[in-house]
Design an enzyme around this catalytic site. Structure first.
Site, mmCIF file in Angstrom:
data_model
loop_
_atom_site.group_PDB
_atom_site.id
_atom_site.type_symbol
_atom_site.label_atom_id
_atom_site.label_comp_id
_atom_site.label_asym_id
_atom_site.label_seq_id
_atom_site.Cartn_x
_atom_site.Cartn_y
_atom_site.Cartn_z
ATOM 1 N N ASP A 171 -1.863 -1.238 -3.815
ATOM 2 C CA ASP A 171 -2.118 -0.472 -5.039
ATOM 3 C C ASP A 171 -0.925 -0.580 -5.977
ATOM 4 O OD1 ASP A 171 -0.230 1.486 -3.996
ATOM 5 O OD2 ASP A 171 -1.847 2.057 -2.619
ATOM 6 N N GLU B 59 -7.353 -19.861 -16.657
ATOM 7 C CA GLU B 59 -7.736 -20.479 -15.386
ATOM 8 C C GLU B 59 -8.653 -21.651 -15.760
ATOM 9 O OE1 GLU B 59 -9.781 -19.617 -11.065
ATOM 10 O OE2 GLU B 59 -10.657 -18.786 -12.871
ATOM 11 N N ASP C 59 -3.978 3.954 2.845
ATOM 12 C CA ASP C 59 -5.417 3.709 3.043
ATOM 13 C C ASP C 59 -5.692 2.252 3.430
ATOM 14 O OD1 ASP C 59 -4.994 2.389 0.678
ATOM 15 O OD2 ASP C 59 -6.579 3.399 -0.462
ATOM 16 N N ASP D 215 -9.539 -15.401 -16.502
ATOM 17 C CA ASP D 215 -10.372 -15.867 -15.393
ATOM 18 C C ASP D 215 -11.410 -16.876 -15.911
ATOM 19 O OD1 ASP D 215 -11.060 -15.332 -12.525
ATOM 20 O OD2 ASP D 215 -13.010 -14.857 -13.404
ATOM 21 N N ASN E 170 -0.254 4.560 -0.160
ATOM 22 C CA ASN E 170 -0.829 5.831 0.290
ATOM 23 C C ASN E 170 -1.538 5.735 1.638
ATOM 24 O OD1 ASN E 170 -2.976 4.333 -0.533
ATOM 25 N ND2 ASN E 170 -3.955 5.928 -1.757
ATOM 26 N N ASP F 119 0.852 -1.196 0.000
ATOM 27 C CA ASP F 119 0.000 0.000 0.000
ATOM 28 C C ASP F 119 0.887 1.246 0.000
ATOM 29 O OD1 ASP F 119 -1.869 1.984 0.485
ATOM 30 O OD2 ASP F 119 -2.102 1.470 2.618
HETATM 31 C C1 NOJ Z 1 -11.481 -17.021 -10.133
HETATM 32 C C2 NOJ Z 1 -10.778 -15.993 -9.316
HETATM 33 O O1 NOJ Z 1 -9.473 -16.432 -9.056
HETATM 34 C C3 NOJ Z 1 -11.610 -15.802 -8.068
HETATM 35 O O2 NOJ Z 1 -10.930 -15.032 -7.104
HETATM 36 C C4 NOJ Z 1 -12.914 -15.199 -8.477
HETATM 37 O O3 NOJ Z 1 -13.758 -15.096 -7.341
HETATM 38 C C5 NOJ Z 1 -13.620 -16.057 -9.530
HETATM 39 N N1 NOJ Z 1 -12.735 -16.506 -10.567
HETATM 40 C C6 NOJ Z 1 -14.735 -15.288 -10.202
HETATM 41 O O4 NOJ Z 1 -14.205 -14.313 -11.054
HETATM 42 CA CA CA Z 2 -3.539 2.164 -1.135
#
Ligand code: NOJ
Ligand code: CA
Length: 531
Positions: free
Chosen positions: A31, A267, A27, A202, A25, A23
């Site tokens: 980032d 994935e 918060d 994904d 900044n 991080d």
């Molecule tokens: C796989 C991602 O790694 C996971 O973190 C996410 O919740 C699901 N796909 C849905 O996008």
């Molecule tokens: Ca931050």
């Protein structure tokens, strides 16, 4: 690229879960500037690829996997200029940048879905999957969400349901609509033109659904009180997953990315080996695919052998091998926790780094971290049981520990999005100061692997002798002893996970990289069984 090997053939990846890495900044949320400031750690460690989880504008219902704009940066994570600075610095350091692409679903706050939802006649309506209710008024089929409950939510205004294989805030896009495909082509090009070296796709196995959206065959009653994964596994996902038409999409993307010598890693989250090998498909589709059975494997030699045998030639040199990610308990925890769990995690990493394909470490794996401790009142993950601190994905997502002090150097505030869950002794700085630490042993492992030139061309032979698993490639053997007793070993030791181990034996929970010579025969144990 001609006959040349693609740049990723010998590479090792490293996953940065942006929210929890660093991080800049104060918060309490990681980032891009924080990552920029810490990129040197990846170069020092000796990895080649930095995969950054989603940093796009998002309501964060699933911490970035609910994207509201695919071509920008969420202000929580920085700006496009910060992203460009990360790419530039990474390239100076010899690192490649892989970004997450989330094509199966957008956020329900994406303008596309807001328009789609505005009226059944809206031109964007068909960008998502809408259906009338079943005759009883319930969902149109029996599909379930990966996160538990039905995969359909009712839109009261129109009286139709929309499909979401994850949260209701993550509506599934309709990949049969050519406009959706065109929109994603542009998104790929947007990031390619900013210099990214690849994309992690994904849920790459989910985009296409059967055109009729039939109910899936039921394998067991869906128990609404069971864990989300058990609910998911109650159905045979014949119609909502791994449809053959996904391959058209992979080919289309590869035509775009290969022109930039950029990489696609899917994935490919299926546990059945035949299905995984089919999903990976021929070349010029997904360049690589993650093989995730390892995430569910206990510390057991038979189970490890079964995992290793999943990806088959010719596709296995395109496997992405992992023990760890932002979605699963950390390996040191899964393998029993404590010092022994940590030694086991390093031992299996030694084997994993010997496999044909591209291994990925997840941030903190190089520290042999166990899951961080997250009290129930601090839990953030929408997945898992709210009253069980160990369920869900928070434990593997606690902030990366950098140095002793406030929030272990992750932030200048202790008030982080998840509580800093590790100790000062776990930190990068403390482990860097100790030559015998896990961090140094992971770094040495990566250096030894890098020195094994030519190995990328060699396939593997898997061998199991009781509790000893050996992966042999050319004259190099990667051996792990998963049993309680030491076993003799033969050959020249190039690396061992326990630097103080006694010569000629591989201790319990230890692994070695051994250069064989023909007079030594098999590297460990007595008999051998070919896998
Ligand atoms: C796989 C991602 O790694 C996971 O973190 C996410 O919740 C699901 N796909 C849905 O996008
Ligand atoms: Ca931050």
């Amino acid at each position: 690229m001609g006959d040349e090997q693609p740049w990723w053939r010998d590479a090792v990846g490293y996953e940065v879960y942006i929210r929890s890495f660093a991080d800049s900044n104060g918060d309490g949320i990681g980032d891009l500037r924080g990552l920029l400031n810490r990129l040197d750690h990846l170069a020092w460690l000796g990895v080649d690829i930095c995969w950054i989880t989603p940093f796009y504008p998002s309501p964060q219902a699933d911490f970035g996997y609910d994207v509201a704009d695919y071509c920008d940066v969420d202000p929580v994570y920085g700006t496009l200029d910060d992203f460009d600075a990360v790419v530039a610095r990474a390239h100076e350091l010899g690192l490649r940048i892989v970004v997450d692409q989330v094509p199966n679903h957008s956020s329900d706050q994406h303008p596309w879905f807001r328009q789609a939802r505005s009226s059944p006649d809206d031109p964007r309506r068909d960008w998502y999957l809408w259906r009338d209710p079943a005759p009883d008024g319930g969902p149109p089929n029996n599909w379930v969400s990966h996160f538990g409950g039905p995969a359909w939510s009712l839109d009261e205004a129109s009286g139709q349901y929309y499909c979401h294989l994850f949260l209701p805030e993550q509506p599934d896009l309709n990949w049969r609509n050519p406009e959706v495909r065109d929109a994603f082509d542009d998104i790929f090009r947007f990031w390619l033109d900013r210099g990214v070296d690849g994309f992690r796709i994904d849920t790459a196995h989910l985009m296409m659904k059967h055109p009729d959206l039939p109910s899936n065959p039921q394998l067991a009653p869906v128990d609404a009180s069971a864990s989300h994964i058990e609910q998911w596994l109650s159905l045979d996902h014949r119609f909502d997953s791994v449809q053959p038409e996904n391959h058209e999409i992979y080919r289309r993307w590869n035509a775009i990315t290969s022109a930039y010598e950029s990489m696609l890693i899917g994935e490919t989250y299926v546990f059945d080996a035949d299905q995984w090998n089919d999903l990976l498909g021929p070349e010029h589709e997904l360049d690589l695919g993650f093989w995730f059975l390892s995430m569910w494997m206990p510390w057991d030699a038979d189970a490890v052998r079964r995992v290793l045998e999943g990806p088959r030639p010719p596709g296995r040199s395109r496997a992405g091998w992992v023990l760890s990610s932002h979605d699963q308990h950390r390996p040191a925890t899964r393998f029993g926790g404590g010092e022994s769990g940590r030694r086991r995690a390093l031992a299996l990493s030694t084997l994993w780094l010997g496999l044909p394909g591209v291994p990925f470490l997840y941030q903190g794996e190089e520290l042999a971290l166990e899951d961080g401790i997250v009290p129930t009142e601090a839990k953030a993950d929408p997945v898992g049981f709210a009253d069980d601190p160990t369920s869900g994905r928070d434990g593997c997502r606690t902030p990366m520990p950098w140095e002793p002090g406030v929030a272990q150097g992750f932030s200048t505030t202790v008030d982080c999005w998840l509580p800093p869950g590790h100790t000062d002794a776990d930190t990068v700085a403390a482990q860097r100061a100790d030559e015998g630490s896990f961090l140094h042993r992971y770094r040495q492992l990566l250096a030894v692997r890098r020195g094994l030139t030519g190995l990328a061309e060699a396939d593997m032979v898997i061998d199991q002798d009781g509790s000893v698993i050996t992966v042999q490639r050319d004259d190099v053997a990667f051996v792990v002893n998963m049993g309680p007793d030491p076993v003799p070993c033969r050959g020249a030791i190039l690396y061992r996970t326990d630097p103080d181990g006694s010569a000629d034996v591989i201790a319990a929970d230890e692994a070695m990289i051994i250069r064989m010579s023909s007079r030594f025969g098999s590297p460990a144990g007595r008999s051998s069984r070919r896998g």
